[in-house]
Design an enzyme around this catalytic site. Structure first.
Site, PDB file in Angstrom:
ATOM      1  N   GLU A   1      -5.141  -8.691   0.784  1.00  0.00           N
ATOM      2  CA  GLU A   1      -5.729  -8.352   2.076  1.00  0.00           C
ATOM      3  C   GLU A   1      -7.200  -8.061   1.862  1.00  0.00           C
ATOM      4  O   GLU A   1      -7.575  -7.393   0.898  1.00  0.00           O
ATOM      5  CB  GLU A   1      -5.114  -7.079   2.706  1.00  0.00           C
ATOM      6  CG  GLU A   1      -3.780  -7.252   3.356  1.00  0.00           C
ATOM      7  CD  GLU A   1      -3.265  -5.961   3.995  1.00  0.00           C
ATOM      8  OE1 GLU A   1      -4.074  -5.133   4.470  1.00  0.00           O
ATOM      9  OE2 GLU A   1      -2.025  -5.786   4.003  1.00  0.00           O
TER      10      GLU A   1
ATOM     11  N   GLU B   1       0.811  -1.220   0.000  1.00  0.00           N
ATOM     12  CA  GLU B   1       0.000   0.000   0.000  1.00  0.00           C
ATOM     13  C   GLU B   1       0.848   1.277   0.000  1.00  0.00           C
ATOM     14  O   GLU B   1       0.782   2.078   0.948  1.00  0.00           O
ATOM     15  CB  GLU B   1      -0.929   0.018   1.220  1.00  0.00           C
ATOM     16  CG  GLU B   1      -1.878  -1.153   1.296  1.00  0.00           C
ATOM     17  CD  GLU B   1      -2.922  -1.023   2.396  1.00  0.00           C
ATOM     18  OE1 GLU B   1      -2.804  -0.102   3.220  1.00  0.00           O
ATOM     19  OE2 GLU B   1      -3.860  -1.834   2.417  1.00  0.00           O
TER      20      GLU B   1
HETATM   21  C1  BGP Z   1      -4.145  -2.155   5.740  1.00  0.00           C
HETATM   22  C2  BGP Z   1      -2.687  -2.346   6.141  1.00  0.00           C
HETATM   23  C3  BGP Z   1      -2.506  -3.217   7.338  1.00  0.00           C
HETATM   24  C4  BGP Z   1      -3.594  -3.135   8.402  1.00  0.00           C
HETATM   25  C5  BGP Z   1      -4.991  -3.031   7.793  1.00  0.00           C
HETATM   26  C6  BGP Z   1      -6.102  -2.748   8.788  1.00  0.00           C
HETATM   27  O1  BGP Z   1      -4.305  -0.929   5.100  1.00  0.00           O
HETATM   28  O2  BGP Z   1      -1.945  -2.922   5.088  1.00  0.00           O
HETATM   29  O3  BGP Z   1      -1.214  -2.966   7.838  1.00  0.00           O
HETATM   30  O4  BGP Z   1      -3.317  -2.235   9.357  1.00  0.00           O
HETATM   31  O5  BGP Z   1      -5.045  -2.051   6.798  1.00  0.00           O
HETATM   32  O6  BGP Z   1      -6.229  -1.394   9.083  1.00  0.00           O
HETATM   33  P1  BGP Z   1      -6.406  -0.855  10.568  1.00  0.00           P
HETATM   34  O7  BGP Z   1      -5.493  -1.675  11.379  1.00  0.00           O
HETATM   35  O8  BGP Z   1      -6.062   0.570  10.539  1.00  0.00           O
HETATM   36  O9  BGP Z   1      -7.822  -1.101  10.953  1.00  0.00           O
END
Ligand code: BGP
Length: 460
Positions: free
Chosen positions: A364, A166
């Site tokens: 993801e 990302e």
């Molecule tokens: C994505 C990232 C992760 C993780 C996930 C969940 O954007 O790649 O590292 O953090 O989001 O987001 P959050 O933990 O802010 O809810």
């Protein structure tokens, strides 16, 4: 079976070094920007929990890989930590880090789990940030060297590499909206950071190709389809601008080897183009990838601005569009993000129709839930809402694949509840519940469901 996936489909999950390893400053590791930011402003981090407080993968890696096996993963993505491998950013390689990552990779392979490795997941070594981070082209070159070292060390065993996770997020967080270090708000600097990240990615791809490795290299992008409020040309234009800035600023360089002409024209119009050097165009053309990881959480709902732009205000993305709350949209009741399952289908069909149907996979997708302990039944969390979330997304993915999309797998965010940036442990995403105090791991209902789905290569 109603939803059967192609043979050898990748079933697994993703995590990142800083969010799971812990032992931030042991094993010869140096500080990242997150360690420093946390030390300076712990109050900004949810419940004052910083990157030191994780599920301790640095110690528990063997136990965790056994859990991955239990969850029937055939693949798993994590990242390497630049600040662990090369503590001063540009100098000697840390032998303890090499041993740790070698052990992890070997154990994954021994358990029949294919390692997918990311080189950079938001964790900039502080020593490199002090040199200006991605704003400094020397840091770009240093990243190229770090990538080369990783390929030399592990390329004989790792066959699926990703340069960045990302890459737009540190741009947004660090230089536009104040949720990553160095918490600057300045579009021109943001554009430079984004541009240099593309150059750093391309340098790493070049290094990989020059090494004639028998694997593939890609990048992981969070793609947020931009849906206009209406078919009115002003709304459609607003959505197009959001798409250019947040999706295509990375998608086009890595898949087409060049920036969209519309994006260049737009930045020129607002006098925000970053400085280029001779040779950059060729470098970007060499950054084309073999495999795209797609992170999908939520769409972007966009409309044209209702109010005129203040001519004295500095340029920001919101100069070009506004967000709106679509009436009737489905919200995650346990965390304020929209859930829109067809978005996953729109992303992969767009790739098929406009980007030559590249090899891709969902790297993801996940559902964050606050106070998840309230769902404990008979000793484990009965997260029926997460099973529904995953299965509904998988149905749309299945549809896309049956219509010819070249999508090779599905990885969840994430394997075990993990530490997350400013959010700490507020939103739990894991297939496995973590008790932060005791470090006890308990598989949730969704983990059991996922294991059965992976084993059967589909579900009904
Ligand atoms: C994505 C990232 C992760 C993780 C996930 C969940 O954007 O790649 O590292 O953090 O989001 O987001 P959050 O933990 O802010 O809810």
């Amino acid at each position: 079976m109603r939803y059967r996936f192609p043979e050898n489909f990748w079933w697994g999950s993703a995590c990142s070094a800083l969010q799971t390893e812990g032992d931030s400053l042991n094993g010869g590791k140096s500080q990242t920007t997150w360690d420093v930011w946390f030390a300076r402003q712990p109050g900004r981090f949810h419940q004052g929990i910083g990157p030191e407080n994780t599920s301790g993968f640095y110690q528990h890696w063997k136990q965790d890989i056994a859990l991955l096996k239990q969850l029937k993963h055939n693949s798993f993505r994590t990242s390497l930590s630049w600040s662990r491998l090369i503590p001063d950013g540009t100098g000697e390689v840390n032998p303890e880090a090499v041993e740790f990552y070698s052990n992890v990779i070997d154990e994954l392979l021994a358990q029949g789990i294919t390692p997918f490795i990311t080189l950079f997941h938001f964790d900039m070594p502080m020593v490199m940030q002090e040199k200006g981070g991605w704003e400094n082209r020397d840091v770009v070159a240093a990243f190229g060297r770090y990538a080369q070292i990783c390929f030399d060390l592990f390329g004989n065993r790792v066959k699926h590499w990703f340069t960045f996770n990302e890459p737009i997020v540190p741009v947004e967080g660090g230089y536009l909206y104040d949720f990553h270090y160095p918490n600057v708000v300045d579009f021109r600097r943001a554009a430079t950071v984004a541009y240099h990240t593309v150059l750093a990615h391309s340098l790493a791809v070049r290094a990989y190709r020059a090494g004639s490795h028998d694997g593939e290299i890609g990048v992981v992008l969070n793609l947020t389809p931009s849906y206009p409020r209406s078919a009115h040309p002003a709304d459609v234009k607003a959505a197009h601008h959001a798409d250019l800035l947040f999706n295509r600023s990375f998608l086009d360089p890595v898949l087409k080897g060049e920036y969209p002409a519309d994006l260049i024209a737009l930045l020129k119009e607002y006098d925000q183009l970053p400085a280029c050097q001779p040779g950059d165009k060729e470098l970007i053309a060499d950054g084309k990838i073999d495999l795209l990881g797609i992170n999908y959480y939520q769409p972007r709902r966009v409309k044209c601005r209702d109010s005129a732009v203040n001519p004295d205000a500095p340029f920001m993305p919101e100069t070009l569009f506004d967000y709106y709350e679509m009436p009737g949209r489905k919200m995650n009741p346990y965390r304020g993000w929209e859930i829109y399952e067809p978005g996953i289908y729109d992303i992969i069909t767009n790739l098929r129709d406009h980007y030559g149907n590249p090899r891709c996979f969902i790297s993801e997708n996940g559902m964050g839930v606050e106070n998840e302990q309230r769902f404990i039944e008979n000793g484990h969390i009965n997260d029926h809402y997460r099973i529904e979330f995953v299965s509904e997304h998988l149905k749309w993915l299945h549809k896309g694949i049956s219509e010819g999309c070249n999508c090779l797998g599905y990885h969840m965010w994430t394997f075990i509840d993990n530490w997350s940036w400013l959010n700490g442990y507020k939103n739990r995403y894991g297939f496995v519940q973590l008790d932060l105090e005791t470090q006890q791991r308990t598989i949730k209902q969704s983990g059991k469901w996922f294991a059965a789905t992976a084993e059967n290569n589909g579900f009904n």
